[in-house]
Design a protein around this motif. Structure first.
Motif, PDB file in Angstrom:
ATOM      1  N   SER A   1      -2.262  -0.201  -6.282  1.00 37.40           N
ATOM      2  CA  SER A   1      -3.560  -0.361  -5.968  1.00 37.40           C
ATOM      3  C   SER A   1      -4.219  -1.379  -4.901  1.00 37.40           C
ATOM      4  CB  SER A   1      -4.495  -0.042  -7.601  1.00 37.40           C
ATOM      5  OG  SER A   1      -4.281  -1.512  -7.619  1.00 37.40           O
TER       6      SER A   1
ATOM      7  N   LYS B   1       1.208  -1.204  -0.205  1.00 35.11           N
ATOM      8  CA  LYS B   1       0.146  -0.064  -0.460  1.00 35.11           C
ATOM      9  C   LYS B   1       0.937   1.604   0.291  1.00 35.11           C
ATOM     10  CE  LYS B   1      -4.142  -2.088   2.483  1.00 35.11           C
ATOM     11  NZ  LYS B   1      -5.037  -2.137   3.207  1.00 35.11           N
ATOM     12  N   ALA B   2       1.793   0.528   0.504  1.00 31.90           N
ATOM     13  CA  ALA B   2       2.876   2.441   0.902  1.00 31.90           C
ATOM     14  C   ALA B   2       3.832   2.718  -0.313  1.00 31.90           C
ATOM     15  CB  ALA B   2       4.470   2.015   1.788  1.00 31.90           C
ATOM     16  N   LYS B   3       3.644   1.607  -1.199  1.00 27.66           N
ATOM     17  CA  LYS B   3       4.553   1.924  -2.912  1.00 27.66           C
ATOM     18  C   LYS B   3       3.074   2.150  -3.037  1.00 27.66           C
ATOM     19  CE  LYS B   3       8.152  -2.173  -1.988  1.00 27.66           C
ATOM     20  NZ  LYS B   3       8.423  -3.105  -2.600  1.00 27.66           N
ATOM     21  N   GLY B   4       2.127   2.597  -2.905  1.00 26.68           N
ATOM     22  CA  GLY B   4       1.209   2.554  -4.015  1.00 26.68           C
ATOM     23  C   GLY B   4       0.391   2.102  -5.113  1.00 26.68           C
TER      24      GLY B   4
END
Length: 324
Positions: A231, A226-229
């Motif tokens: 989806s 999630k922190a890496k973006g």
């Protein structure tokens, strides 16, 4: 896959089957009741007639000789002669196996698809109304007595709405013009027993899938993704679902083995001519060879299902290979 891991699992499965066969042989011989009275059904039979019947079914031999003959016949594919049907056990079981596989197969496929999808849907909407509804539905269906659910479905769909037949696998006395008519008739008779078994299984699968997915979603690697973006859809597909499916593999494999025997209540309620009902009749008539044959089939199915689960586990999670 590590070869030692596979060899170890195959060895454990082989030893388990041997132990089950030995326990299976002695278990039915310590049960109360005299099988001879069920075979002859004549309290005034002469001593000569009783001796002939004992010799025919091999129960005049010492117990260790009977065990040796039992293993010897198993190697040759002979499961003995049924006391009740006076036919080879393998023929009696083969006749009833197809209806059970049809019922269990259809029910299991429906339950797996519905259970996994509802479980994913509920976990992705944790705390919302749809999650609470699916949880309540799962708990109710999972805890519901199978025979009671079957009777309720008969009352509603057969007696009240007159949509489906109440019992049997085909309409008694009906002559079918072609295979399609026969298949349609079997399908109508299959709906209610398959629906009963599916509803009970769906509740169990939903609970396992939902809880497993919720646990995976709290792992550190999910937070990192999630922190890496990434989806939410990608995280669910690539990281969460493969790991959440591990407990599902176990529960599905175990259920596949047990369901062959576990359909006893459903087959009795719906008069479905399968292995479960055959086991019930064999138990009432002290038909030891037939009971041994059915338990052998069920035991081998359970062991093989667990073996398949272990092998699939080894592929899904390589850490398991390293631990063994």
């Amino acid at each position: 896959m590590d070869k030692m891991y596979l060899v170890k699992k195959l060895y454990q499965a082989f030893v388990t089957i041997i132990l089950v066969l030995i326990i299976n042989f002695f278990l039915f011989r310590v049960m109360p009741g005299n099988p001879l009275s069920m075979i002859m059904r004549n309290p005034n039979a002469s001593a000569e007639a009783i001796a002939k019947v004992k010799q025919l079914f091999g129960i005049d031999q010492p117990i260790y000789v009977q065990l040796w003959i039992y293993f010897k016949q198993l190697v040759q594919g002979d499961l003995g002669l049924s006391f009740m049907y006076k036919q080879p056990v393998i023929d009696v079981i083969a006749e009833k196996l197809i209806p059970t596989l049809l019922l269990v197969g259809v029910s299991t496929i429906i339950a797996i698809i519905a259970g996994v999808l509802i479980g994913i849907f509920a976990a992705s909407r944790q705390g919302k109304k749809v999650d609470a509804f699916s949880l309540a539905f799962s708990l109710i269906t999972y805890s519901m007595p199978t025979f009671w659910l079957g009777i309720m479905l008969i009352i509603f769909f057969s007696s009240t709405l007159n949509l489906f037949p109440t019992s049997g696998m085909v309409t008694a006395g009906k002559v079918f013009g072609n295979s399609l008519d026969h298949a349609i008739d079997v399908s109508k008779h299959l709906v209610l027993p398959a629906l009963t078994l599916s509803l009970v299984l769906i509740g169990q699968f939903v609970l396992i899938m939902r809880n497993s997915l919720l646990e995976v979603l709290t792992e550190d690697y999910i937070t990192t993704a999630k922190a890496k973006g990434f989806s939410e859809k990608l995280i669910m597909k690539r990281h969460a679902l493969p790991n959440a499916m591990l407990p599902m593999v176990t529960i599905i494999a175990i259920n596949l083995g047990f369901m062959i025997a576990g359909a006893i209540q459903i087959e009795t309620v719906f008069s479905w001519p399968g292995l479960g009902r055959l086991m019930y009749e064999a138990l009432n008539n002290r038909d030891y060879p037939l009971l041994q044959g059915i338990f052998l089939i069920v035991s081998v199915c359970v062991v093989l299902a667990n073996l398949c689960a272990d092998i699939i586990y080894g592929y899904l999670d390589p850490r398991i290979n390293k631990k063994t």
